[in-house]
Design an enzyme around this catalytic site. Structure first.
Site, PDB file in Angstrom:
ATOM      1  N   GLU A   1       0.855  -1.188   0.000  1.00 33.92           N
ATOM      2  CA  GLU A   1       0.000   0.000   0.000  1.00 33.92           C
ATOM      3  C   GLU A   1       0.898   1.247   0.000  1.00 33.92           C
ATOM      4  OE1 GLU A   1      -2.705   0.537   3.296  1.00 33.92           O
ATOM      5  OE2 GLU A   1      -3.852   2.024   2.188  1.00 33.92           O
TER       6      GLU A   1
ATOM      7  N   GLY B   1       2.970   2.800  10.708  1.00 38.37           N
ATOM      8  CA  GLY B   1       2.676   2.071  11.943  1.00 38.37           C
ATOM      9  C   GLY B   1       2.486   0.582  11.727  1.00 38.37           C
TER      10      GLY B   1
ATOM     11  N   MET C   1       0.390  -2.521   8.771  1.00 33.71           N
ATOM     12  CA  MET C   1      -0.298  -2.730   7.502  1.00 33.71           C
ATOM     13  C   MET C   1      -1.179  -3.969   7.563  1.00 33.71           C
ATOM     14  SD  MET C   1      -0.857  -1.661   4.518  1.00 33.71           S
ATOM     15  CE  MET C   1      -2.039  -2.522   3.499  1.00 33.71           C
ATOM     16  N   GLU C   2      -2.413  -3.790   7.071  1.00 31.22           N
ATOM     17  CA  GLU C   2      -3.471  -4.785   7.252  1.00 31.22           C
ATOM     18  C   GLU C   2      -3.525  -5.892   6.208  1.00 31.22           C
ATOM     19  OE1 GLU C   2      -3.972  -1.504   6.325  1.00 31.22           O
ATOM     20  OE2 GLU C   2      -5.599  -1.325   4.862  1.00 31.22           O
ATOM     21  N   ASN C   3      -2.409  -6.233   5.557  1.00 32.24           N
ATOM     22  CA  ASN C   3      -2.431  -7.292   4.541  1.00 32.24           C
ATOM     23  C   ASN C   3      -3.281  -8.477   4.981  1.00 32.24           C
ATOM     24  OD1 ASN C   3      -0.099  -5.823   3.380  1.00 32.24           O
ATOM     25  ND2 ASN C   3       0.947  -6.670   5.158  1.00 32.24           N
TER      26      ASN C   3
ATOM     27  N   GLU D   1      -5.643  -2.685  12.689  1.00 30.11           N
ATOM     28  CA  GLU D   1      -5.330  -3.565  11.550  1.00 30.11           C
ATOM     29  C   GLU D   1      -6.304  -4.742  11.507  1.00 30.11           C
ATOM     30  OE1 GLU D   1      -3.527  -2.020   9.622  1.00 30.11           O
ATOM     31  OE2 GLU D   1      -2.599  -0.662  11.075  1.00 30.11           O
TER      32      GLU D   1
ATOM     33  N   HIS E   1      -9.596  -3.698   9.973  1.00 26.54           N
ATOM     34  CA  HIS E   1      -9.531  -3.543   8.521  1.00 26.54           C
ATOM     35  C   HIS E   1      -9.988  -4.805   7.789  1.00 26.54           C
ATOM     36  CE1 HIS E   1      -8.002   0.327   7.369  1.00 26.54           C
ATOM     37  NE2 HIS E   1      -6.835   0.229   7.967  1.00 26.54           N
TER      38      HIS E   1
ATOM     39  N   GLU F   1      -9.989   4.135   6.012  1.00 32.32           N
ATOM     40  CA  GLU F   1      -9.172   4.612   7.122  1.00 32.32           C
ATOM     41  C   GLU F   1      -9.978   5.407   8.165  1.00 32.32           C
ATOM     42  OE1 GLU F   1      -6.563   3.279   7.774  1.00 32.32           O
ATOM     43  OE2 GLU F   1      -5.805   2.530   5.857  1.00 32.32           O
TER      44      GLU F   1
HETATM   45  N1  TRP Z   1      -3.129   0.949   5.714  1.00 35.73           N
HETATM   46  C1  TRP Z   1      -2.197   1.204   6.768  1.00 35.73           C
HETATM   47  C2  TRP Z   1      -3.031   1.489   8.014  1.00 35.73           C
HETATM   48  O1  TRP Z   1      -3.436   0.621   8.675  1.00 35.73           O
HETATM   49  C3  TRP Z   1      -1.315   2.376   6.487  1.00 35.73           C
HETATM   50  C4  TRP Z   1       0.004   2.062   5.901  1.00 35.73           C
HETATM   51  C5  TRP Z   1       0.894   1.209   6.380  1.00 35.73           C
HETATM   52  C6  TRP Z   1       0.636   2.649   4.788  1.00 35.73           C
HETATM   53  N2  TRP Z   1       2.045   1.245   5.629  1.00 35.73           N
HETATM   54  C7  TRP Z   1       1.881   2.114   4.660  1.00 35.73           C
HETATM   55  C8  TRP Z   1       0.262   3.592   3.898  1.00 35.73           C
HETATM   56  C9  TRP Z   1       2.778   2.498   3.655  1.00 35.73           C
HETATM   57  C10 TRP Z   1       1.129   3.966   2.896  1.00 35.73           C
HETATM   58  C11 TRP Z   1       2.374   3.420   2.781  1.00 35.73           C
HETATM   59  O2  TRP Z   1      -3.424   2.580   8.296  1.00 35.73           O
HETATM   60 ZN    ZN Z   2      -5.629   1.825   8.513  1.00 36.38          ZN
END
Ligand code: TRP
Ligand code: ZN
Length: 862
Positions: free
Chosen positions: A125, A265, A267-269, A302, A305, A324
């Site tokens: 992302e 912080g 990432m919700e993969n 996360e 999400h 978000e």
């Molecule tokens: N989607 C992530 C969140 O939970 C945000 C995020 C994590 C992100 N890493 C990133 C956005 C790198 C841009 C680039 O909010």
């Molecule tokens: Zn988020």
């Protein structure tokens, strides 16, 4: 490395076109290698329209081969440039096979696949997948993924990707081969791969329908004991989402990996969250109460999400707040249920009043749904996230919890498996509730911080109270014409007979009157209880009313807010030339003494009531920020309070003497109040140094340790340098604790800060490639050290400018975040304006300026 791929054309929200081709299935094979990882992608593609030309996104890739339906294409059969691969003359339905090579080791931008600390890790992302393979890198192309990872078996025992593990074996070359399958179609930004060696914590969660979900937490070797809190928080989040929103987890496995190299912080993969280790690892010795709080909240974020983001995702990146804003709202509600709801709200309000109002007043001002984007990374902002969450919160206030929950259920049901827009969300809320939300939708398109002016008129003969509310949104850098918004205004009447009444006003007009009959006497009106709308309020309340609200209001947030308003009035008086001693009523000291003697059930709220507003909240009340005036007024008031309240402060401090560390609501609140007392005492006590030193020495946890260090930092340069040296030496081996040392050194208001930062750049743990280190040192300096950052000799601005320039060639995303404080140069006096502009011009002059930085710097200098 300095060779950034540049493509400086902004895209507009209105230019959206549905994809001409769909990719329904992808099989990816990774042969991991530091400088030459081979990625084979086999895609099932379907043409959607007349278009015969398929343009795939790709960046910093080495193309090895392309085949359509197993027919190798020669170089004349496709077009290749820095950002894309274009194929023509394509059938309706075909298999596309693309082999590329990438270099994870030299990827310092930390987007796409990178190798750091001997761990391979992806961040896709918003647009990182195009650095892994040629693809339709947009969130509305949803595919089913099958992933095969091959890597040296001894070095990389864990090879992870989304979904369920299908198989694992060793091949003849001693490589481990693991295959994953994710049954849920997803956009490529949710793809993830991790390979490394870890300590693993295992747990499980039985969902409400009885499915047994395996939970796995992967952390750096040797750090396993610091993972339990995060794992337990995950279970609490899973249970909470079932109870509150009826939402259950959908795969059999949920993995969380913590890494030290990470741009954001977490990432919700899908099924495989990747976290910045500072939001996972905690034990009492190294983590503060705030760290524990953040871990629980981000683990929740996360996890939430999975429904709001993954099962239902965004059609295009302009819709980012769809996932978000909503997910921040959900994590805030979760945190409020897990800890002090009042404190959670106060923290959220502080963030809006500082960073978000500042962003609205800056050259980067944008609505929660932006209209124009050059670099998407620049729009992961407090506006999209936190103002976005305020907009969702207003919806809940307007509709009521129940109808709001119905609306969310309808939204998720209706759009499960789809990529949708903010309008789709509002439509679902409207359909489920029957409430017309057309005016409310303006919150998505209008930027700026609305200002409310409120007045009350009481007619005693008629026993009638008339409230007048006016709203006005000043023009912003991106938008001049503003319209009246629909917003809920929660109010409370405090009547002389000690009774109370609560109401919610629905403001829809630019100016509107609300009439209340049968009001027996003129009440004190508590405006905007619980910060029911993200606005600036001008109430013109008397000191008496504010102190009465602070003492009596039902809502803790309103009580705190009354004190904030009180103090900002006082700061303004001091800036206007009054002396600090003369502007404070004795009633104030009496109240504060009483709070210290009887701190009540909510110690955390008491601490907030006794605290002066921070520099940034005050700054946002001025068009042109009187840096020195605010700083001096705060110093004078803090000193005055400390001397006047000394005995009560000492009493309260002693009463709260520590118990063994525990992370519980009461213990957190008690440490917070005690730390506040210490901070004041450090200013006057004849033996202040002794108190601070013994606080430091007796601390059995990081929260108390930091409390002592910050008290010394604000009051006693000699003691501070003694304690910080001790601290730095003690935690030399622990990176997250060392980050705290960096932040303390950099937020030191004394001139020593410059030599302190220089010394820390030599610290063995410091690395220009690690975003956590950079932020610990330089964000602390630019955001939490107004005195030295805003020096009138420009030394602070120069330091930031040089840092940003240096970081930009390594990691543009981090550089662009770091530059933010310089962008708002128009808010300062002419001396500072010139110095800040000069720093920006130096950046603009760089031949290798990234898109990330270019977008911000050019908007600011325009
Ligand atoms: N989607 C992530 C969140 O939970 C945000 C995020 C994590 C992100 N890493 C990133 C956005 C790198 C841009 C680039 O909010
Ligand atoms: Zn988020």
């Amino acid at each position: 490395m300095a060779q950034q791929t540049m493509n400086r054309t902004a895209t507009s929200r209105h230019d959206y076109q549905p994809p001409a081709f769909l990719i329904t299935q992808v099989a990816l094979t990774f042969e991991l290698d530091p400088k030459a990882t081979r990625v084979t992608s086999v895609m099932q593609v379907q043409r959607q329209s007349e278009a015969t030309c398929l343009k795939l996104d790709g960046q910093q890739l080495r193309l090895i081969s392309v085949a359509v339906n197993e027919q190798q294409l020669s170089a004349e059969a496709y077009q290749l440039d820095e950002h894309s691969l274009t194929l023509t003359d394509l059938p309706l339905c075909f298999e596309l096979r693309i082999v590329t090579e990438i270099s994870p080791q030299t990827n310092t931008a930390l987007e796409g696949l990178y190798l750091a600390d001997d761990t391979y890790c992806t961040q896709c992302e918003a647009q990182g997948f195009r650095r892994i393979s040629y693809f339709l890198d947009r969130p509305d192309v949803l595919a089913e993924y099958q992933v095969t990872i091959k890597a040296d078996a001894r070095r990389y025992p864990y090879l992870l990707s989304n979904g369920n593990k299908v198989s694992e074996h060793l091949d003849q070359q001693g490589r481990r081969v693991v295959q994953w399958h994710d049954p849920f179609p997803k956009p490529c930004y949710l793809f993830a791969l991790v390979a490394g060696d870890f300590d693993v914590l295992m747990g499980n969660f039985i969902t409400r329908s009885g499915r047994d979900v395996s939970l796995q937490l992967f952390v750096e070797k040797g750090q396993g004991h610091k993972g339990q809190f995060a794992l337990d928080a995950l279970k609490r989040a899973m249970a909470w989402d079932e109870q509150r929103f009826n939402l259950e987890y959908d795969l059999d496995i949920y993995m969380v990996v913590a890494v030290d190299f990470f741009n954001m912080g977490a990432m919700e993969n899908k099924g495989l969250n990747v976290f910045n280790s500072k939001y996972v690892l905690a034990d009492p010795a190294t983590a503060t109460d705030r760290d524990y709080f953040n871990i629980e909240s981000i683990i929740g974020h996360e996890y939430f999400h999975n429904w709001t983001g993954n099962r239902v995702t965004c059609r295009d990146w302009f819709q980012l707040s769809l996932k978000e804003g909503l997910t921040v709202f959900r994590d805030q509600e979760f945190s409020a249920d897990m800890s002090s709801a009042t404190l959670c709200r106060i923290d959220a309000v502080k963030l809006i009043r500082t960073a978000q109002f500042a962003e609205d007043a800056s050259p980067m001002s944008h609505p929660i749904r932006p209209e124009q984007v050059l670099e998407m990374n620049n729009f992961y902002t407090v506006t999209v996230y936190d103002k976005g969450a305020e907009v969702i919160r207003m919806l809940q206030t307007l509709l009521g919890r129940e109808r709001f929950a119905d609306g969310l259920a309808l939204y998720l049901n209706r759009h499960d498996g789809q990529a949708v827009t903010c309008d789709d969300f509002v439509r679902a809320m409207q359909d489920a509730s029957g409430v017309d939300l057309s005016q409310f939708s303006l919150w998505y398109s209008q930027s700026g911080s609305p200002e409310l002016t409120v007045r009350q008129h009481y007619d005693s003969a008629a026993a009638r109270l008339t409230l007048t509310v006016k709203q006005h949104t000043p023009p912003t850098a991106d938008q001049t014409d503003k319209q009246a918004l629909l917003m809920p205004i929660r109010i409370e009447f405090l009547l002389p007979d000690a009774t109370k009444q609560q109401h919610v006003l629905q403001l829809t007009q630019a100016s509107q009157q609300f009439v209340f009959d049968n009001i027996s006497a003129e009440p004190v009106v508590v405006w905007l209880e619980h910060f029911s709308a993200p606005v600036k309020l001008h109430a013109n309340s008397s000191d008496d009313s504010l102190l009465q609200i602070a003492a009596m209001a039902s809502d803790g947030v309103a009580r705190w807010d009354a004190m904030q308003q009180f103090w900002s009035g006082k700061v303004a008086q001091v800036i206007a030339g009054h002396s600090a001693e003369t502007v404070l009523p004795t009633q104030l000291f009496d109240m504060m003494k009483q709070w210290l003697h009887q701190p009540g059930a909510d110690l955390a709220l008491t601490a907030e009531l006794l605290m002066l507003p921070d520099f940034d909240s005050l700054a946002e009340q001025y068009q042109q920020i009187p840096v020195d005036g605010i700083w001096q007024a705060l110093q004078q008031f803090e000193h005055l309070l400390a001397t006047t309240l000394q005995t009560a402060l000492r009493h309260c401090y002693d009463q709260l003497a520590g118990q063994a560390y525990q992370y519980s609501e009461y213990a957190v609140a008690s440490r917070r109040l005690r730390a506040l007392c210490l901070r004041y005492l450090a200013r006057v006590d004849s033996d202040a140094g002794l108190t601070v030193r013994s606080h430091y020495q007796q601390a059995d946890n990081m929260t108390d340790t930091i409390a002592a260090l910050s008290a010394a930092q604000q009051t006693d340069a000699v003691l501070f340098s003694e304690l910080i040296s001790d601290f730095t030496a003690r935690w030399q081996q622990d990176v997250l604790a060392t980050d705290k040392a960096f932040a303390l050194v950099a937020s030191n208001p004394s001139e020593q800060v410059f030599s302190g930062i220089d010394a820390m750049l030599q610290h063995p743990q410091f690395s220009w490639k690690n975003p956590n280190r950079i932020r610990a040192l330089f964000s602390a300096f630019s955001l939490r050290n107004p005195k030295q950052f805003h020096r009138v000799d420009g030394k602070g601005y120069q330091l930031l400018q040089q840092t940003v320039a240096r970081v930009d060639v390594i990691n543009p995303q981090v550089a662009a975040r770091l530059v933010t404080p310089l962008l708002s140069w128009r808010r300062y006096d002419s001396t500072r304006q010139q110095l800040m502009q000069q720093a920006l011009r130096q950046l603009a002059g760089s031949a290798t300026l990234s898109n990330d930085l270019y977008e911000k710097v050019s908007r600011s200098l325009d």
